[in-house]
Design a protein around this motif. Structure first.
Motif, PDB file in Angstrom:
ATOM      1  N   MET A  24     -34.403  29.868  45.957  1.00 29.78           N
ATOM      2  CA  MET A  24     -35.363  30.434  46.878  1.00 29.78           C
ATOM      3  C   MET A  24     -36.532  31.156  46.402  1.00 29.78           C
ATOM      4  N   THR A  68     -30.388  32.901  50.225  1.00 32.64           N
ATOM      5  CA  THR A  68     -31.568  32.648  50.634  1.00 32.64           C
ATOM      6  C   THR A  68     -31.962  33.905  51.289  1.00 32.64           C
ATOM      7  N   GLU A 111     -32.683  37.035  49.172  1.00 32.47           N
ATOM      8  CA  GLU A 111     -33.965  36.838  48.477  1.00 32.47           C
ATOM      9  C   GLU A 111     -35.133  37.285  49.087  1.00 32.47           C
ATOM     10  N   THR A 113     -34.890  30.025  57.134  1.00 37.14           N
ATOM     11  CA  THR A 113     -33.735  30.308  56.473  1.00 37.14           C
ATOM     12  C   THR A 113     -32.563  30.315  57.512  1.00 37.14           C
TER      13      THR A 113
END
Length: 497
Positions: A61, A180, A183, A339
């Motif tokens: 990511m 993800t 992140e 996401t």
């Protein structure tokens, strides 16, 4: 010698359940022990630890966050920015088969530990890269390490009882989505103050936690039995039984016929040749479509709708390639929303995979993605566009997760890690090719681009249907010298064919 074993009757006349070892037998296999011990505290711990390795999604990511930042800070031309992403996929593609071979030859725990520590080391080191050439090499080495992390699924699957296997492998995929999301949230906090170097270092936190906890991980009992370490396998099974508070099966653990492990030719024996080729195409199509949709989403959102892309492209051509655009708060919000579509994908797959089977789940995922791609031919507004992209990404990620369930189940222990590794390598080939379709071909024709993705997924749906083996309700195969499913359907009886 009795070639057929009759069901043994209990005193009250009830037949012994075929899923477990016959209590009157003086031997049992690893499969019998895993089924008898069941799911418990040990598997919960294993879920968290292997999930930390799977959270390496943060290292993937970060590419979408790092690229525009370095483009601005180091004044990189667009081709050098794109190379930062490509070099990670090249590393993953070149190493996936190698890590699978190591895991089959020297053990699942060994392969997973080395790949995670490799990724951790070069991930942190890339935060200190002084110039572009250094970060390019270091991120390529990070990609080389990430290629081995899917072996956490191999290790995890070999400790799971049949009924829990699909659900648990799908739930471990949640760690990818969580990685993800984490992140993006980490980037919102770190980028404005500490910068991209600290983001690279802090993104290694899940792998650092794994490195600290991996001493607890046992080696797969299935692998130990296949490699002749009967005592070690028995000790592992006793440990699991103790932690779960469940009894061990009575009798002596059967040692499987020792085989050459991790041999590529075993993937192309008459029993597995067709399965291997179809799975390679399915994994290629999954990654090709998944990452293609990620790239197309940005293009569609910036244009407003599909029909506006061509005119927008003509306007952008006059723009300087070194124009600097840092990611805004709105950009991070869009990244977060796209996401989040991973979670519905997990839930839908979780609900249907044990109802309709692995093959049909993959086929359905590809069909829904293909249908949503064709609907984009219509000049829909932004709201409908968002819904279609959300559904498409949810189902293609669900198809990816179903492939991660099916692949370790279909191969025997001797080639299970190698089979998963080669499939993962084919997926990286798809990820490497997809930018040329989603970005280069898009400039020429939006509709041709959508036809390519839709057509590829239709073919992948057909490939899923033609897979010769359905693994729903089956145990993991120990030996490649037996007909597939011979030791899965229960030791009390054998069904013809």
């Amino acid at each position: 010698v009795r070639t057929e074993l009759e069901p043994v009757e209990l005193e009250d006349g009830a037949a012994v359940p075929k899923e477990f070892a016959n209590p009157t037998d003086d031997t049992f296999m690893v499969e019998d022990a895993v089924e008898a011990i069941g799911f418990g505290k040990f598997q919960w711990k294993l879920s968290v630890i292997t999930g930390l390795a799977w959270a390496n999604a943060m290292e993937m990511m970060i590419l979408s966050i790092l690229a525009p930042q370095l483009h601005c800070e180091w004044r990189l031309p667009s081709w050098q920015v794109a190379l930062l992403t490509s070099v990670v996929f090249v590393g993953m593609m070149s190493s996936s088969t190698l890590w699978g071979n190591i895991s089959d030859q020297y053990g699942r725990k060994t392969g997973l530990k080395i790949s995670v520590l490799w990724t951790l080391y070069y991930g942190i080191l890339s935060g200190f890269a002084p110039v572009y050439s250094w970060i390019l090499v270091l991120r390529g080495l990070v990609g080389f390490g990430i290629g081995g992390v899917p072996q956490s699924v191999t290790l995890y699957a070999e400790f799971l009882p049949m009924k829990a296997r699909a659900k648990c492998i799908l739930l471990i995929e949640v760690f990818w989505a969580l990685g993800t999301v984490f992140e993006v949230l980490l980037a919102v906090l770190v980028m404005p103050t500490l910068g991209w170097r600290w983001l690279l270092i802090l993104s290694a936190l899940p792998l650092l936690l794994f490195a600290g906890l991996c001493f607890w991980l046992p080696e797969s009992a299935r692998y130990d039995v296949l490699s002749g370490n009967q005592e070690k396998a028995l000790a592992t099974l006793k440990r699991i039984a103790t932690e779960n508070g469940a009894p061990m099966p009575l009798g002596k653990l059967v040692i499987s016929r020792q085989e050459d492990r991790g041999k590529m030719k075993d993937l192309f024996t008459p029993h597995f040749r067709w399965t291997t080729l179809l799975l390679w195409f399915i994994w290629f199509s999954n990654a090709f479509s998944y990452y293609g949709l990620v790239l197309l989403t940005t293009e569609f959102f910036q244009a407003g709708d599909v029909c506006s892309i061509s005119s927008r492209r003509q306007e952008v051509k006059a723009k300087c390639s070194l124009t600097c655009e840092y990611l805004t708060e709105e950009d991070y919000t869009d990244l977060l929303w796209t996401t989040l579509s991973e979670f519905p994908g997990v839930l839908v797959t979780l609900w249907i995979i044990d109802r309709i089977g692995r093959k049909k789940t993959m086929a359905l995922s590809f069909l829904v993605f293909s249908f949503c791609s064709l609907l984009l031919f219509l000049c829909v507004g932004r709201n409908v566009l968002t819904v279609l992209l959300f559904i498409a990404r949810a189902f293609i990620s669900g198809g990816f997760q179903a492939a991660y369930v099916y692949t370790p189940e279909v191969y025997p222990t001797a080639t299970r890690a190698l089979g998963l590794g080669t499939c993962s390598g084919m997926a990286r080939v798809g990820a490497l090719i997809t930018p040329f379709i989603a970005q280069v071909m898009l400039e020429s024709s939006v509709y041709l681009t959508l036809v390519v993705y839709s057509g590829c997924c239709l073919l992948a749906a057909l490939a899923s249907c033609f897979l010769p083996i359905e693994t729903k309700g089956r145990g993991l195969q120990e030996s490649s010298h037996k007909e597939w499913g011979q030791e899965m359907v229960g030791r009390g009886s054998h069904s013809p064919g």
